[in-house]
Design an enzyme around this catalytic site. Structure first.
Site, PDB file in Angstrom:
ATOM      1  CD  GLU B  60      -2.103  -2.484   1.400  1.00  0.00           C
ATOM      2  OE1 GLU B  60      -0.667  -2.620   1.873  1.00  0.00           O
ATOM      3  OE2 GLU B  60      -3.011  -3.346   1.384  1.00  0.00           O
ATOM      4  CG  HIS B 129     -11.060  -5.856   7.282  1.00  0.00           C
ATOM      5  ND1 HIS B 129      -9.988  -6.442   7.877  1.00  0.00           N
ATOM      6  CD2 HIS B 129     -10.706  -6.057   5.878  1.00  0.00           C
ATOM      7  CE1 HIS B 129      -9.035  -6.843   7.298  1.00  0.00           C
ATOM      8  NE2 HIS B 129      -9.524  -6.622   6.096  1.00  0.00           N
TER       9      HIS B 129
END
Lengths: 322, 323
Positions: B60, B129
């Site tokens: 990322e 999440h």
């Protein structure tokens, strides 16, 4: 070295001399309070910036770190605007908004000094992606220190650049210390060029105090990148003649170690080469020394006399669309 | 008008901008052959090829950093982060580079980078999440923060994001991807910084964005049956923040409730409340109320998760406290 004409050799000597004189003057101006903030000097490492950029074209890009005065000057920046930036003036290369660690010039394709260790590598990878996307012939030269190797950004960037065969040259300036920590106390593999192996790219260790050796290695890596064969990792062994920054007396290093490296001074060494092997008269080099001293003095005068950025512009350029 | 989902609207926006501008390309984890973890980029690689729809390794920090570099190099990258939770691996490049490059380099460069990321809870995905992290980015000057609530805005705002010049965190809500809405047939853009009055009312102002706009509209229906006439404002973007539309409404209603899915403490709604207090304290008849997620890591258990998230019932209760 014999591939280089005399005028090229003199230009290399001139740039290395300029950087040394510039950095010595910066130290003086820092002590006098004209320059403040963090300030990381490049003295001792000149052969890397000058050798590397002599192996590239003007249209190639450079991405750098917070120790980037040398890279910026070697890329062709005027000492006036670099000094003015360190003085925080509106005439500075980053308009006084960046300072020592954030020099930038889009015309020179000097794409910035980044002050998070390893932070420039993803940027260089992206710039190389934009070059490959357009099918342009340029390359990106990305400088960073040994301290960047344990960062995730280094490994992610080498993997991505190799995977996509991007035209980027990763130049690691190994000066043996990340701030005050020895390389072998920070990195399990102290032969840093060997980090190229897992990423399936060429890795080479060069003497970073030998400007011609650096030039040759970068030229080869650039040719490879331009052929679409992807990135290379070059580890240049070097030594910073001063501390990590102006606030660091480098007490973690022995005087003997410093003296041994001073004897390998890249400028003195190159000068000897020019006078002995190329039979260039010392007076020619003395003249360059004097000229560069004057150039740096002029840069200080320019910086000192330049205006401060107006307070009314504090919030300008946070966004393109205000 | 065509009735399409929020997901289809985003896909249409990407296709139209890929067609319009050769500099636009998409990169991220699973955006190509997988079609996107939430299928937003479905079918794009077949239509545009690997050069413009680029699958990346799971990196990322460097995906975003390379997006910044490519943007500085003259392209118009759309970087997809699979979820906002993974943006924390990239926050160095978002905050230290994307948001600052223009300013710290003296206005000599720009970073027209769009970072798309789904966020939000409600699917029992647990603590790592289910987050809504817009406040992290709103805190930092130099980067726009957009959170569309409807299919029409998803399309119009994404197209606008790709035409303006600053970096953007484009935060989609996972619960909205399947939501259908009317979308204009002709090309249109939804500019940043213009809040949308979704429902007019005179008794209380409910300020929301992203999924909570729909919670607020449901609450307004309930309140209507109780005789309270609520105005609902969708902020659409938090940077730029259209506080003018909010102040205008509060001057009319004298009451405000701010609803957001981020954690209550330090959330973007606190900033909106402060702005109202600073500019319209004398117009208020009651203290501003906030409805947000409980200050807990999201639990897996569905009853606990539902209790942690803002709901229409909590919004109604908040309005009742100040009426």
């Amino acid at each position: 070295m014999y591939r280089l004409a005399e005028d090229e050799l003199l230009e290399i000597y001139r740039l290395m001399t300029l950087i040394r004189r510039f950095e010595d003057k910066v130290a003086e101006m820092y002590t006098r309070g004209k320059i403040t903030g963090f300030c990381h000097l490049y003295a001792g490492e000149e052969a890397i910036a000058v050798g590397a950029l002599h192996g590239l074209y003007d249209k190639d890009y450079v991405v750098s770190t917070y120790r980037e005065h040398g890279h910026c000057l070697a890329k062709g920046a005027s000492p006036r605007v670099v000094m003015a930036e360190l003085f925080g003036k509106s005439t500075g290369i980053s308009k006084g908004r960046g300072g020592s660690m954030h020099l930038f010039d889009p015309v020179l394709r000097f794409m910035g000094g980044y002050a998070i260790v390893g932070g420039g590598l993803p940027i260089a990878t992206g710039l190389a992606l934009s070059i490959a996307y357009r099918g342009d012939p340029e390359v990106v030269c990305c400088f960073f220190g040994d301290g960047a190797l344990p960062q995730g950004a280094f490994h992610e960037s080498l993997n991505m650049a190799s995977l996509w065969k991007l035209p980027v040259i990763f130049v690691c300036e190994n000066n043996f210390y990340g701030m005050g920590t020895l390389v072998q106390n920070a990195i399990c593999q102290e032969e840093l060029y060997r980090f190229a192996d897992p990423y399936k790219i060429p890795g080479i260790r060069v003497d970073g105090m030998d400007v011609i050796e650096v030039y040759a290695a970068v030229s080869e890596a650039a040719a490879r990148a331009r052929e679409g064969k992807g990135p290379s990792l070059i580890e240049a062994i070097t030594y910073r003649f001063r501390g990590h920054s102006m606030s660091d007396p480098a007490e973690y290093r022995s005087k003997r170690e410093e003296r041994l490296w001073q004897e390998r001074d890249p400028i003195k060494r190159f000068r000897t080469l020019l006078t002995h092997e190329r039979r260039i008269a010392p007076s020619v080099l003395d003249k360059i020394d004097q000229e560069e001293t004057a150039v740096v003095d002029d840069a200080v005068k320019f910086a000192d006399e330049s205006p401060e950025p107006p307070l009314s512009e504090l919030t300008k350029n946070v966004y393109v669309e205000e | 008008m065509a009735l399409i989902t929020y997901r289809e609207a985003l896909n249409q926006a990407l296709r139209e901008e890929l067609d319009r501008d050769e500099r636009v390309f998409i990169m991220g984890e699973e955006v190509g052959y997988f079609g996107g973890a939430f299928k937003v980029t479905d079918g794009l690689i077949a239509a545009y090829g690997e050069k413009r729809i680029r699958d990346t390794p799971i990196s990322e920090l460097t995906i975003v950093g390379a997006g910044v570099g490519a943007a500085m190099g003259g392209l118009r990258p759309v970087v997809e982060l699979m979820t906002i939770n993974f943006a924390l691996l990239a926050i160095d490049q978002i905050v230290n580079t994307a948001a600052k490059a223009r300013y710290m380099f003296g206005g000599q460069t720009k970073v027209p980078l769009v970072i798309r990321a789904p966020q939000g809870g409600g699917h029992q995905l647990g603590a790592q999440h289910s987050q809504s992290l817009e406040a992290y980015f709103v805190h930092c000057p130099g980067i726009r923060v957009a959170l569309p609530a409807t299919a029409a805005d998803a399309k119009g705002m994404l197209k606008y994001a790709l035409r303006q010049e600053d970096p953007v965190m484009f935060l989609e809500h996972e619960s909205l991807y399947g939501l259908k809405g009317e979308v204009p047939e002709d090309e249109y853009l939804v500019p940043f910084g213009k809040a949308n009055v979704m429902r007019e009312g005179k008794d209380v102002t409910i300020v929301a964005y992203s999924k909570t706009v729909h919670d607020a509209l449901k609450a307004a229906d309930i309140l209507e049956n109780q005789g309270t006439d609520a105005e609902v404002i969708d902020l659409r973007t938090l940077n730029p923040l259209d506080i003018g539309t909010v102040l205008e409404s509060v001057k009319k209603t004298a009451r405000a409730v701010i609803v957001y899915e981020g954690w209550l403490t330090g959330g973007a709604g606190a900033e909106v409340a402060s702005r109202i207090y600073e500019a319209a304290f004398d117009d208020l008849d009651a203290p501003i109320q906030r409805v947000a997620s409980a200050d807990v890591p999201m639990p897996y258990n569905r009853h606990l998760e539902a209790a942690a998230l803002p709901s229409p019932g909590q919004i109604v209760a908040a309005v009742e406290r100040i009426m």
